[in-house]
Design an enzyme around this catalytic site. Structure first.
Site, PDB file in Angstrom:
ATOM      1  N   ARG A 104     -34.482 -15.502   7.436  1.00 28.67           N
ATOM      2  CA  ARG A 104     -33.453 -16.494   7.722  1.00 28.67           C
ATOM      3  C   ARG A 104     -33.699 -16.939   9.161  1.00 28.67           C
ATOM      4  NH1 ARG A 104     -27.229 -14.811   6.711  1.00 28.67           N
ATOM      5  NH2 ARG A 104     -27.696 -13.692   8.646  1.00 28.67           N
ATOM      6  N   MET A 123      -4.560 -27.418  -6.957  1.00 22.62           N
ATOM      7  CA  MET A 123      -4.798 -27.357  -5.519  1.00 22.62           C
ATOM      8  C   MET A 123      -3.639 -26.694  -4.792  1.00 22.62           C
ATOM      9  SD  MET A 123      -5.508 -30.449  -2.786  1.00 22.62           S
ATOM     10  CE  MET A 123      -7.028 -30.963  -3.578  1.00 22.62           C
ATOM     11  N   TYR A 143      -3.282 -28.678 -16.177  1.00 21.62           N
ATOM     12  CA  TYR A 143      -4.435 -29.552 -16.382  1.00 21.62           C
ATOM     13  C   TYR A 143      -5.278 -29.085 -17.568  1.00 21.62           C
ATOM     14  CZ  TYR A 143      -3.835 -31.878 -11.853  1.00 21.62           C
ATOM     15  OH  TYR A 143      -3.366 -32.621 -10.810  1.00 21.62           O
ATOM     16  N   LYS A 167     -16.126 -14.534  12.850  1.00 21.37           N
ATOM     17  CA  LYS A 167     -16.562 -15.768  12.201  1.00 21.37           C
ATOM     18  C   LYS A 167     -15.491 -16.277  11.235  1.00 21.37           C
ATOM     19  CE  LYS A 167     -20.206 -14.010  10.270  1.00 21.37           C
ATOM     20  NZ  LYS A 167     -21.456 -13.949   9.474  1.00 21.37           N
TER      21      LYS A 167
END
Length: 717
Positions: A471, A653, A604, A377
């Site tokens: 689920r 990023m 930032y 997966k």
């Protein structure tokens, strides 16, 4: 499929094969023995061209090809060489009167496409034809059908070659071959002979199980003896129209290649272009030697003595070929340097040896009747599903699991042919794709299964049971609904499974809940048996289900995070403690170091303020590459030159900053390890392993790894 390795045995035989081709065209033993020369040039030397085909197939043809890049590169390279060779020999053709023949244009086109404009150049269009056909066969069919088709073509070619005498008296068949010869001359071309050898080479790469040197040599000796006898008999019976291919040539090439693959020493890459140029240029060597013999009045020695003639042509061809071979190597090196990429910014290193080790260790924990189902997966947990799937299939894993239909289709496009189970939801409107790509769908509840059956398309399925996780799956109490699935016309249930929600915990209450889930699962299977429904394959354990409940006996264990060699969190206790090794490493390279004053603020939000004069290293990796943003401001630490150093300020990023003030030896270009996958590395020296990085970010290893691989280049180790 093999990565490029130093197959020195193959490289050495390239040179030998080139000289065998020279021998074919110079007949070195004619002066001494016609029979000896026939055996050498018409039997033994016939190994040369099939060897070149097999070598190309070894590095080109694979069931696991993601795209046509390799084939396109091969076509481009071979086409350029072919055009150059045609132009090189054009003056010789002009001198021989080739361009004065009637119907020049159609004959020229026929020769360019199939037979070549000069006798030995047929190999180049044959290689392109054979490569394209072999590529198509192996991508369209499995290996057995591809080889069967290629062998059929080989048989057709044989009757126009060494076995022509058998079909010559048969009017209808001989007429068919007469038309064939008009187009293909002696049928020595890529349509009939090249595909089988390309496929044999590709098969050797895709199935890396080797014969021992002794077995290979014994098989080669027996096959060579058989081919020699075959050639002599056919020659004696005058069956051969063109003596180049034999039945025994196939086992000869198989055993020869197995023998050569045993030698993987020092790189001999320079022999590759050298052998190619000897092949291309040796007819010019023949012309030059004969011309020199005439001018020097040495025909008796240089031409009349066949062995000396061969040696003179061979030495001259070798010497002249050194120049273009050197130029080709030099050009390729410069081009490779320009295209070098992957480790200039940030990258993942994937250790396939560790992956194979983990698969074998986990398989040993299973009962003999139980098989590993590899979970791929989310791009194989961020490791790259192509490399992981191919490695595992070559290691003998026969069952795979993915989350979505598109993940399954991608594996099929990669060449994976074994069973693929989709663990998640697939829209019923895509049922035809499940059938087309031979994928197995999870049945998530009764309504979904009913809708899937209404599509009228036979579907392979595994029935999921909700044993308490709430689920996906049929409720374990819904025995009527579960039984009804087995009477549906288009749903073919091949497995039943459930998922344990807290198998990673040894807390007593969690263990009790896990045992309750297991009991519910087996109540379902016993209920099916009670009404005479044969049980399909069963599986309930994932990685921690195996490590904490090893006493279960099912048909599969779905191995996810354990296969990649790391725990979900550091310090998790398990019943079993197998020797698993991390597969993934995340690295980047320092691109800039800034000197900043005390009080300077970095990044930032001005979240980092230098408390002293500092050195700040800029590393071109960020949350866009999967490295978590919440490791900002010192929560994350990276490994540089043997030291653990803090992340300074907020992670961007595409970049992050590292405070390297206390590591004055750190410089631009140094490698930063953000996630360490070297075995025992994190335990011994403190380098950041995946579980510790995940824990520091407030997550688990599974999530951290799944973020990787979206834009990072992957380096296979």
């Amino acid at each position: 499929m093999y990565k490029r390795k130093n197959f020195s045995g193959i490289d050495l035989f390239r040179l030998a094969a080139a000289f065998l081709v020279v021998a074919i065209h110079t007949s070195p033993l004619t002066t001494f023995s016609e029979t000896g020369d026939f055996i050498l040039t018409r039997v033994l030397a016939r190994l040369a061209v099939p060897f070149f085909f097999m070598t190309s197939g070894f590095f080109l043809i694979s069931r696991y090809a993601r795209d046509t890049d390799r084939l396109e590169h091969f076509f481009k390279k071979t086409g350029v060489i072919y055009v150059g060779a045609i132009l090189l020999y054009a003056p010789v053709n002009l001198y021989s009167g080739y361009f004065q023949q009637s119907l020049l244009v159609p004959n020229l086109l026929k020769d360019i496409l199939f037979n070549s404009t000069f006798y030995h150049l047929w190999y180049l269009p044959a290689a392109m034809t054979g490569a394209a056909l072999a590529w198509y066969l192996v991508r369209k069919y499995d290996w057995k059908r591809a080889l069967a088709t290629a062998f059929l073509l080989y048989g057709i070619g044989l009757f126009g070659d060494s076995y022509y005498g058998i079909i010559r008296p048969i009017p209808g068949i001989s007429a068919f071959y007469a038309h064939l010869f008009q187009l293909f001359d002696h049928t020595r071309n890529g349509l009939f002979f090249a595909p089988i050898f390309f496929l044999m080479g590709g098969l050797a790469a895709d199935h890396p199980h080797r014969l021992s040197v002794k077995v290979s040599l014994a098989g080669l000796g027996i096959s060579l003896a058989g081919m020699t006898l075959e050639g002599l008999i056919l020659h004696r019976l005058a069956f051969q129209r063109h003596d180049s291919m034999y039945l025994f040539l196939l086992p000869c090439m198989y055993f020869l290649f197995q023998f050569l693959l045993a030698f993987q020493g020092k790189s001999l890459a320079w022999l590759r272009p050298l052998s190619q140029w000897i092949y291309i240029l040796h007819p010019l060597g023949i012309i030059t030697v004969r011309l020199a013999a005439r001018l020097l009045h040495l025909q008796t020695v240089l031409v009349g003595n066949s062995l000396i003639h061969f040696l003179a042509v061979g030495i001259l061809s070798f010497t002249v070929s050194l120049i273009p071979a050197w130029l080709q190597i030099h050009f390729q090196k410069k081009r490779a340097d320009k295209k070098k990429a992957g480790t200039d910014r940030a990258w993942l290193e994937i250790d396939l040896k560790h992956l194979t080790h983990n698969a074998r260790i986990l398989q040993k924990l299973l009962p003999d009747s139980c098989q590993l189902m590899a979970v791929l997966k989310a791009n194989a947990y961020g490791h790259g599903d192509f490399a992981i799937a191919v490695c595992l299939e070559q290691a003998g894993i026969k069952n795979f699991a993915v989350a979505t239909i598109d993940e399954g289709i991608r594996l099929r496009h990669y060449g994976i042919r074994n069973d693929i189970l989709i663990l998640g939801y697939t829209d019923v409107g895509r049922a035809w794709e499940l059938k087309k790509y031979d994928l197995t769908q999870t049945l998530i509840d009764g309504e979904y299964t009913y809708a899937l059956n209404l599509q009228g398309i036979p579907i392979k399925a595994h029935l999921k049971i909700d044993t308490g996780m709430h689920r996906l799956g049929f409720d374990w109490n819904d025995m009527d609904g579960i039984r009804s699935v087995f009477s549906m016309k288009y749903i073919h249930v091949q497995g039943i499974y459930s998922h344990l929600s807290c198998a990673d915990s040894l807390d007593p209450s969690d263990v009790t809940f896990t045992r309750t889930q297991i009991r519910h699962f087996y109540q379902v299977t016993e209920g099916l048996e009670a009404v005479g429904i044969p049980l399909p394959k069963l599986h309930i354990q994932s990685s921690y289900g195996l490590l904490n409940a090893p006493d279960l006996h099912c048909d599969y264990v779905r191995a996810g995070i354990a296969l990649y060699g790391v725990p979900s969190l550091p310090g998790l206790s398990t019943v079993l403690h197998p020797d698993l090794r991390p597969v993934l490493t995340l690295k980047a390279r320092i691109i800039l170091i800034r000197q900043v004053d005390k009080g300077a603020q970095i990044g930032y939000g001005r979240c980092f303020t230098a408390e002293r004069e500092s050195r700040i290293a800029i590393v071109p990796v960020g949350y866009g590459d999967g490295y978590p943003r919440n490791l900002s401001c010192g929560r994350g630490k990276v490994w540089v030159k043997g030291q653990l150093l803090p992340v300074a300020g907020r992670i961007c990023m595409d970049q992050l900053a590292v405070d390297v003030t206390d590591a004055p030896e750190v410089a631009v270009g140094d490698v930063v390890t953000l996630i360490d996958g070297h075995f025992h590395g994190s335990a011994a020296d403190g380098a950041p392993c995946a579980p510790s990085v995940a824990a520091s970010s407030g997550s688990i290893t599974n999530e951290l790894l799944c973020r990787m691989g979206s834009r990072l280049p992957v380096i296979i180790r």
